[in-house]
Design a protein around this motif. Structure first.
Motif, PDB file in Angstrom:
ATOM      1  N   TYR A  79      -2.195  14.620  -6.199  1.00 36.67           N
ATOM      2  CA  TYR A  79      -1.258  13.813  -6.974  1.00 36.67           C
ATOM      3  C   TYR A  79      -1.100  14.424  -8.369  1.00 36.67           C
ATOM      4  O   TYR A  79      -2.001  15.121  -8.850  1.00 36.67           O
ATOM      5  CB  TYR A  79      -1.743  12.373  -7.097  1.00 36.67           C
ATOM      6  N   GLU A 127     -12.356   1.402  -5.430  1.00 37.60           N
ATOM      7  CA  GLU A 127     -11.090   1.228  -4.725  1.00 37.60           C
ATOM      8  C   GLU A 127     -10.863  -0.235  -4.358  1.00 37.60           C
ATOM      9  O   GLU A 127      -9.737  -0.740  -4.421  1.00 37.60           O
ATOM     10  CB  GLU A 127     -11.077   2.099  -3.471  1.00 37.60           C
ATOM     11  N   ILE A 301      -3.277   5.353 -13.037  1.00 37.80           N
ATOM     12  CA  ILE A 301      -2.894   5.598 -11.644  1.00 37.80           C
ATOM     13  C   ILE A 301      -1.803   4.625 -11.205  1.00 37.80           C
ATOM     14  O   ILE A 301      -0.804   5.025 -10.587  1.00 37.80           O
ATOM     15  CB  ILE A 301      -4.129   5.483 -10.723  1.00 37.80           C
ATOM     16  N   GLY A 305       1.806   6.026 -10.894  1.00 37.11           N
ATOM     17  CA  GLY A 305       2.156   5.932  -9.482  1.00 37.11           C
ATOM     18  C   GLY A 305       3.397   5.087  -9.264  1.00 37.11           C
ATOM     19  O   GLY A 305       4.268   5.430  -8.449  1.00 37.11           O
ATOM     20  N   ARG A 316      -0.644  -0.129  -3.671  1.00 42.25           N
ATOM     21  CA  ARG A 316      -1.794   0.765  -3.545  1.00 42.25           C
ATOM     22  C   ARG A 316      -1.323   2.212  -3.518  1.00 42.25           C
ATOM     23  O   ARG A 316      -0.240   2.514  -3.020  1.00 42.25           O
ATOM     24  CB  ARG A 316      -2.589   0.466  -2.274  1.00 42.25           C
ATOM     25  N   LEU A 317      -2.160   3.093  -4.028  1.00 39.17           N
ATOM     26  CA  LEU A 317      -1.875   4.521  -3.961  1.00 39.17           C
ATOM     27  C   LEU A 317      -2.531   5.077  -2.700  1.00 39.17           C
ATOM     28  O   LEU A 317      -3.762   5.077  -2.594  1.00 39.17           O
ATOM     29  CB  LEU A 317      -2.428   5.240  -5.204  1.00 39.17           C
ATOM     30  N   VAL A 320      -6.233   7.222  -2.360  1.00 34.62           N
ATOM     31  CA  VAL A 320      -6.676   7.171  -3.753  1.00 34.62           C
ATOM     32  C   VAL A 320      -8.133   7.579  -3.916  1.00 34.62           C
ATOM     33  O   VAL A 320      -8.572   7.948  -5.019  1.00 34.62           O
ATOM     34  CB  VAL A 320      -6.457   5.755  -4.330  1.00 34.62           C
ATOM     35  N   VAL A 323      -8.818  10.935  -5.536  1.00 33.04           N
ATOM     36  CA  VAL A 323      -8.329  10.877  -6.925  1.00 33.04           C
ATOM     37  C   VAL A 323      -9.378  10.230  -7.825  1.00 33.04           C
ATOM     38  O   VAL A 323      -9.694  10.736  -8.915  1.00 33.04           O
ATOM     39  CB  VAL A 323      -7.005  10.092  -6.992  1.00 33.04           C
TER      40      VAL A 323
END
Length: 480
Positions: A79, A127, A301, A305, A316-317, A320, A323
């Motif tokens: 990313y 997360e 993020i 994002g 949500r990414l 992630v 990252v």
């Protein structure tokens, strides 16, 4: 599709190699100031023993860690989140930690907090905390960051300043008047950025930085404007010119190339803080840094994002985990290199604004930081006034996320409001996120809707209460 395209998912994310390159360039030029600013913050402070860190050594280590960790983020995280020494975090290290312990001990605290966050990532806890945040609050975080970086742009350019006295905390320019050639350069850059953006010119932000820097060089060659702050030599008071350049003077002074000095690498002590200030105080320092680092990254993020349309329907990414792990290890690397905690940079939004959507942009940004190791004098040519217009425009782009918040639902609207306004008003992403979380939990409890709150948010809100009340907590524990 080429192997590079498949690995970075360039086509899948609607990008091109050209956009990634432009994005990487834009991100670098908007955050390259850290190579100069971090040495000014860390090098301008002394530790408890009266020792100082060398400016050139800090600059070299700052560029090195930013380069390596940004590239690793690109390759592993995939990313466009660039990494460098975190502003605010470096101030805590310089003016809070170093005041009561040695530099190696202070940097050891940074290493420890990075390791703790890495453990939280490895266990999946970090997360899960991000997933527990309501979608509207995530949009509020993005908007708040947009306002925050727009304010950073105005302040860095000297367009907005502290008044120094009176009931009004800030004002426009000097004495509520726009004065000085640097302000003209900033205004030129902002108008240029707006025109290019509204005309949908490719590379608008990067073009703005380059053209405005050239304009600044020409202006300075004619007007010979000094820096706004010049440290005094041999104990003499500094020279302050309110209408001068805010950080870099746009001129070539001396050699273009210089050899980096890596003398600070590895100069940290894991146990030094505990030996100097005691276990409880050291753990409180770790906690303070950790919480700030943890949620600054989350804000970046989510904000970047959302701007790049990289989040899924739940905010949500995807993917992630890597990252977050790289970001955690960046904190460790920053402490180990004596340049304070490194973290994902909100200025990455400038690259996303140019179209960057993948980690390929990071290879460009990281490569330029490697180059900056040897051409630091050239990096210093770009003044704040040339880079700041881009931050203001990116702030507008991120502000557009406000349309996704349901303002008729006070349960979420009030926490969203506090999140957005406290980021710029307190000059801290973490403060805004903390206030929003606490308000959300309190409102839900007051309305008898406790089950609407994810269990992790109760824990996080409680931690933020401790974070905001850290001073009375320290006094209660007898460490202050």
């Amino acid at each position: 599709m080429t192997a590079v395209d498949r690995y970075f998912r360039i086509t899948d994310r609607g990008s091109t190699v050209g956009r990634e390159v432009r994005g990487g360039l834009a991100t670098f030029f908007t955050m390259a100031y850290i190579v100069v600013l971090n040495p000014l913050i860390l090098g301008g402070a002394k530790d408890v023993n009266g020792a100082s860190l060398g400016f050139e050594q800090i600059a070299a280590a700052t560029a090195l860690v930013a380069a390596v960790m940004t590239i690793i983020m690109g390759v592993v995280g995939r990313y466009p989140f660039a990494i460098a020494a975190g502003l605010g975090l470096n101030a805590v290290v310089a003016f809070q930690l170093a005041r009561v312990m040695s530099w190696p001990a202070a940097m050891g605290v940074v290493v420890i907090e990075g390791l703790v966050i890495a453990v939280l990532v490895a266990t999946g806890l970090r997360e899960k905390v991000m997933d527990a945040v309501p979608l509207s609050l995530k949009y509020a975080i993005a908007v708040g960051i947009g306002l925050f970086i727009a304010l950073i742009g105005f302040v860095d350019a000297g367009f907005v300043r502290r008044t120094g006295a009176g009931p009004v905390p800030v004002e426009m320019g000097v004495g509520s008047r726009l004065a000085g050639w640097p302000t003209v350069v900033f205004a030129f850059g902002l108008i240029l950025a707006i025109i290019l953006l509204t005309r949908r010119v490719k590379g608008a932000l990067l073009i703005t930085i380059i053209v405005t820097t050239i304009f600044a060089i020409v202006v300075n060659a004619i007007a010979d404007v000094p820096a706004s702050f010049v440290p005094g030599a041999d104990g003499a008071p500094p020279t302050i010119t309110p209408t001068g350049w805010q950080l870099n003077v746009p001129e070539f002074a001396g050699d273009v190339f210089s050899a980096p000095d890596f003398g600070l690498l590895g100069e940290f002590s894991l146990g030094g803080s505990f030996a100097k200030v005691g276990v409880i105080s050291a753990l409180l320092f770790v906690f303070t840094l950790m919480l700030s680092d943890f949620f600054d990254t989350m804000g970046t993020i989510v904000g970047v994002g959302a701007e790049g349309d990289l989040l899924d329907a739940d905010g949500r990414l995807p993917g992630v985990g890597p990252v977050l792990m790289v970001d955690s290890l960046a904190a460790v690397a920053g402490g180990a290199a004596s340049v304070s905690s490194n973290t994902s940079y909100i200025e990455s939004a400038a690259g996303v604004g140019e179209g960057a959507r993948t980690g390929l942009a990071n290879l460009v940004t990281g490569g330029l930081f490697l180059l900056a190791l040897f051409i630091a004098p050239l990096v210093k040519v770009v003044p704040y006034e040339a880079a700041s217009p881009v931050l203001v425009v990116v702030g507008f782009l991120m502000m557009t996320q406000v349309r996704h918040i349901d303002w008729d639902d006070y349960d979420i609207a009030i926490p969203a409001f506090l999140t957005m306004v406290l980021m710029p008003f307190t000059y801290s992403i973490t403060n805004g996120i903390g206030a929003g979380f606490i308000a959300y939990v309190v409102i839900k409890l007051a309305r008898g809707r406790a089950r609407d709150v994810h269990p992790f948010l109760y824990v996080v809100a409680a931690l933020f209460v401790v974070y905001f009340a850290i001073d009375p907590v320290e006094r209660l524990l007898g460490v202050k």
